[in-house]
Structures are given as C-alpha cells and as structure tokens.
Design a protein around this motif. Structure first.
Motif: not given
Length: 602
Positions: A531-554
């Motif tokens: 992900m260091a040099r890529r745009t990343t879209l992550a879909i997750a149910h486990r919120l603990s896995t995406i806490q470090g994302m730049d932005r979270i859309l609900v």
C-alpha cells in the motif's frame, strides 16, 4: 438450471431459426456441395441393383448368356463399390463439417459469455449456461451431420424409386403406392407421440442436472446436516421419472419401426399377389416383378430415416432457440466506440451515485466522495450497507443508474474497459482459484510475470511458508476451486496475485477475514509494502484492522453518513462509535493491518 425453460419445446420447424442455422454452413459451402454431390451419387447408385436384377432374370438367364451374366456381375460389384465410396465421402465430409461448426459455435458462445456483465450471471444459473455450450451444441451437430444435408439423399431416393416404378409399370406402381396412406397415419402418430415424449425427457434431464449441480456444489453442507438419505431418495424419484420417460419413448420407437416393416411386407404381398397374376398372364415379366419387390423394400427405408430425422430437427430447433437467445443477449457493459484516456495521477471520485441491483430497491443513495492518489481509505458499515457495491461499481461490473464515477475527471463509462480494470488489484474474501498450478494461479496467464516475480510475490506475503512445504512447490497442482488448500492459504495466494500484477490501486474486500491471527500478523508487513505507493480501498467488518487508515467512510443504509480518521469518528460518537462498541463487546482487539503514518515516521 431453470426447469421452466426446458419445458418449452417450440415449433417442430422454424424457418427463421433454420435460415440462421444454415449461415453456419456458409464458410464450408464447397465441402457441403461436395457432400451433397456424394449423397446424390450414392442415392443414384442405390437405384441400379434392382434394375440389374430385372435385366438378368428377363434377358440373360432365359438366353443362357454367361458372358452377359458376368458383365452384369461386374457392373453390380462396381455399383456396390461406388456406393460404398460415395457414402464414405459424404459421411466423413459431413462429420468433419459438423465438428467444425461445433467448434465455431462453442467459441462464439464462450466469447459472448466472457463479454456479458455480472447482472446477466445474477439471473442465469451456471448449469443452464453449461447446457448451452455442451448439450445444445451437440444437438445442432447432429442436425448438420445427420439431418439437413443427408435428408436430400432420402428425398432423392424416394423420388427416384417412384419414378423408376412408374416408368417400369405404372399399374403395379399404383399397387405399391396404395399403402402410402397407412404410412402417413403411422408416421403422424409416431411424430406426435415422440415429440411429447421428447419434451418429457428434456424436462427430467433438466431436473437431474439442476439437482446434481446444487447437491455436488454443496456436498459439504449435505454431509454436515446428514441429508444423504433424504437427497438419495429425492434423486431416486427424479431419476425414476427420467427412466420412465425414456421407456415411454422406447415404446413408440418399438412400435414404429416394426409397423413400417409390416406395411412394407403388406406392399410386397400386394405386389406378389397382383404382379404374380400378371406374370402368369404374360402381361408382366418375372424380372420386373422381382425388381418391384426390391424397389418396394428400399422405398420404405428413407421414410423411416426421415421420421428419425424429424426428432433430430425437433431437438435442433429447441436447442438453437436457446443458443440464439444467449447469443442475442445484449452486452450492457462494454468499451465505448471512442474511449477516453484519463491523464493524471489517478484521483477517484463518486459524484451523487445512486444504484440498485433490483429496480426500486436502491443499495446506494446519492453517494459522493473523493479518493486522492496514494490515499488509504476504508469503508465500514453493517451488512447490506453497500460497501461491496462500491467496488462493483468502481470496477464497472455494474453501471450506475444516477450520478457518475470518475478517474481524474473522466467518467469510467467513457474509458476502455480493459484499461479501467487494469488499474486495480483485487483481493476478495471469497478467493477463486483455477485448476492448474500454484504459480499459474498467481500469474493467471500473464506471460510478462516471470517465475522470479511470482516467487517474489509469494515470499512478500509469506505464502512461501506453506508453498515450500508442498510436494512440487510453485508447480504443485491446484484442484478445482482450490479444494486442496485451506481458506487462509487461498487468501494468501490472492494477496500474492494482487502484488504480482502490480496495479496502482489496491482493493481489499474483507481480505483478512479468513486468516488466523498469526497469518494476519505475517501479511501486515507485506500490506504496508503493497500500500506504500498505491491508492488503497479496504472494506472491513473488523474495525480493529483498519484503524490506521488515512480516512474511514461509514455507510449506513446506502448513504455515506460519516467520514474521518478512527479517532475523529470515535470522538464524534456516531454510527462508527456505535459499531466499534458493539464489536469490541464480542471480540478482543486484533492488530491493525495499517499503522498510522505518524507513528510509522516516528
């Protein structure tokens, strides 16, 4: 497979469908003309032996002419040899044409299936589509090899025999033809009943296919809930009905052919009775009587053949209608005639997007957001909120009904479809592996991905931990749907696949839901590299896995309700805060897949 579709038999003959079917013969017109000539030549030679018998009995035997007998014997032998050669030529030619047409049809159907959008597959079961490309194409092959061209031989034989009989003695010809009304009645009875029988057999074949496809695919569920005995009983009933339907069709065949033989014997008896009297009265030669008997026996054979070809035609009409319905299905999602290339770093924007899989039931409602190049964004929400739909629309598996999706300001509907999808690397929760090898499933036929690149991708996601233990390493065969691998192993391979293709945008759709905590820790470092040099879209149910994302859309009920970082959303005490509290009441915190950039830089 849909049962009701197989219930429809259609017309016994449809001129529109036949004209379209005959277009598949156009590329092979010289071969068809050759086969037709061989058929006509064979039919013509079939008329010769009875007449030679007449000549021998009337001319050479009474005169004791041995040389004449020898000459006729040679001609008779040459006729049989010629008949064999022409029949071989027409059979081999038509079989070859049939195989080539089958190849052309299957390639055309496969090409259409590859181009159709996912909405088509949402409403068409796999079993039905498999039937189109296998059973239905086979039915058309039989039409071309044993129906549409060979029927000319039967017609020519009938016309030729009738002409010869009338030419030899029109009075005895009338006697021979007197049984034709019986032939018509028997043939009509056979066709009517066999058509209904054929319809019933097709229905039960469809039900067998549907039952087996569903049960074999879900065999683990069958075993888990101990449904073996119940499913066996259900299949026993379906199979018994199919057997009984076939037995009923056998009855009609068993009656039809002996009935034709009986009518043929009746015609022979009339010829012997009437013609024999004329021979005694010297108004008919014995040779003519014998020739009439031989011609009469040959006269009824094409009638039987044409009745059998009626069934071939019946099957072909039904199959062709289903095949052409598939081939005529419009491709809803395709590249525009003049695609537009986006120029820029790859900024993605949803602009007032509304979408519904079913009309009147929108999954997304007026959704708008923007993803900057290199940004890491997560989508969260309850089941059915529209998270995966975001991915489906971005990859243009479906088209939006309202609004638009752009990349660097260019509507994705104006872009080349292959170029658009070539921007994305996708890791799904439900990983699909193909039959082949480990390396083949990472490379997916892309020759530009070398063995070294495959090995590097495997090692980067730590899949080498289990791959190196396999008997043949990267060359280890993969069973259908990856049945020999665990769910976690298949997911690691999907990570390696995404890394090997090196796309600028990475999509993670519940990508770590099927791996254990230890494996999740292994791929965390790999994901940071990916992900260091890529745009990343992550879909997750486990919120603990995406806490470090730049932005979270609900997302909530198809609408974008909240946007921000993990801490900001928790502080807002809204939907995200509620989801977070509900989740951590039932499961312990798991390591975040992505750490905050600030923490990383520190």
């Amino acid at each position: 497979m849909s049962i009701h579709e197989e219930d429809v038999v259609g017309k016994a003959y449809d001129a529109r469908l036949m004209r379209r079917l005959l277009t598949y013969l156009h590329p092979y017109r010289p071969q068809v003309a050759f086969a037709l000539g061989a058929i006509l030549a064979h039919s013509l030679l079939e008329l010769v032996p009875p007449y030679l018998t007449k000549v021998v009995i009337d001319n050479f035997i009474p005169a004791g002419d041995l040389s004449g007998l020898g000459l006729v014997a040679v001609v008779f032998l040459l006729t049989l040899c010629g008949s064999f050669v022409f029949e071989y030529l027409q059979t081999s030619t038509m079989q070859t044409i049939g195989q080539r047409i089958m190849f052309d049809l299957r390639m055309q159907i496969h090409g259409r299936l590859n181009r159709l959008d996912l909405r088509f597959y949402d409403r068409n079961p796999v079993g039905r589509l498999m039937t189109r490309i296998t059973t239905d194409v086979d039915a058309l092959n039989e039409l071309f090899t044993a129906g549409v061209v060979p029927v000319f031989g039967d017609v020519f034989t009938l016309v030729g025999i009738m002409a010869v009989l009338v030419w030899m003695d029109w009075r005895l010809a009338v006697v021979a033809f007197s049984v034709l009304p019986l032939i018509v009645l028997i043939t009509q009875w056979f066709r009517t009943n066999v058509r209904e029988s054929y319809r019933t057999v097709r229905i039960w074949i469809a039900r067998i296919n549907a039952f087996l496809q569903e049960r074999i695919t879900g065999m683990s569920t069958v075993h888990l809930f101990r449904r073996e005995a119940r499913d066996f009983a259900a299949f026993d009933e379906i199979n018994r009905q199919h057997r009984d339907a076939n037995l009923r069709s056998i009855f009609f065949y068993a009656v039809f052919y002996p009935a034709i033989e009986l009518v043929s014997a009746l015609a022979s008896a009339l010829i012997i009775w009437v013609g024999g009297g004329w021979v005694i009265q010297d108004t008919l030669t014995l040779g003519s009587l014998v020739a009439f008997l031989l011609y009469a026996q040959r006269f009824f054979r094409p009638i039987s053949d044409m009745s059998e070809k009626f069934n071939v035609l019946q099957a072909a009409m039904a199959s062709s209608e289903r095949i052409f319905t598939l081939l005529d299905t419009p491709v809803q999602i395709a590249s525009p005639p003049r695609p537009v290339r986006h120029t820029g770093p790859g900024a993605i924007a949803f602009e007032h997007v509304t979408f519904a899989y079913l009309e009147g039931e929108p999954v997304l409602r007026d959704v708008s957001f923007r993803l900057e190049p290199g940004e890491r964004v997560a989508f969260v929400g309850a089941t059915g909120a529209g998270k995966t739909t975001i991915v489906n629309l971005l990859l243009r598996f479906y088209d939006v009904q309202e609004g638009r999706i752009t990349i660097d300001g260019v509507d994705i509907r104006d872009m080349n479809l292959a170029a658009l999808r070539g921007m994305f690397g996708l890791v799904l929760q439900d990983v699909h592996l193909f039959s082949g090898t480990i390396a083949g499933n990472v490379r997916l036929g892309n020759a530009s991905i070398t063995d070294e690149a495959v090995r590097a991708a495997i090692e980067a996601v730590h899949a080498n931990v289990f791959v190196d233990r396999l008997p043949a390493g990267l060359a280890t065969p993969v069973a259908e749907r990856g049945a020999t691998l665990s769910v976690g192993q298949k997911q690691l391979l999907s990570f390696a696949r995404a890394l090997a293709f090196d796309r600028p945008v990475l999509i993670l759709d519940e990508a770590t839901s099927s791996v254990d905590t230890e494996t999740e820790l292994l791929i965390r470092d790999a994901l940071k590299v990916i992900m260091a040099r890529r745009t990343t879209l992550a879909i997750a149910h486990r919120l603990s896995t995406i806490q470090g994302m730049d932005r979270i859309l609900v997302l909530h009920k198809g609408q974008l309700r909240e946007s921000g970082t993990h801490q900001a959303l928790l502080a807002a005490r809204g939907i995200y805060h509620r989801l977070y509290r509900l989740q951590f009441q039932t499961e312990p915190p798991r390591p975040a897949l992505v750490e905050n950039r600030a923490a990383s830089s520190a």
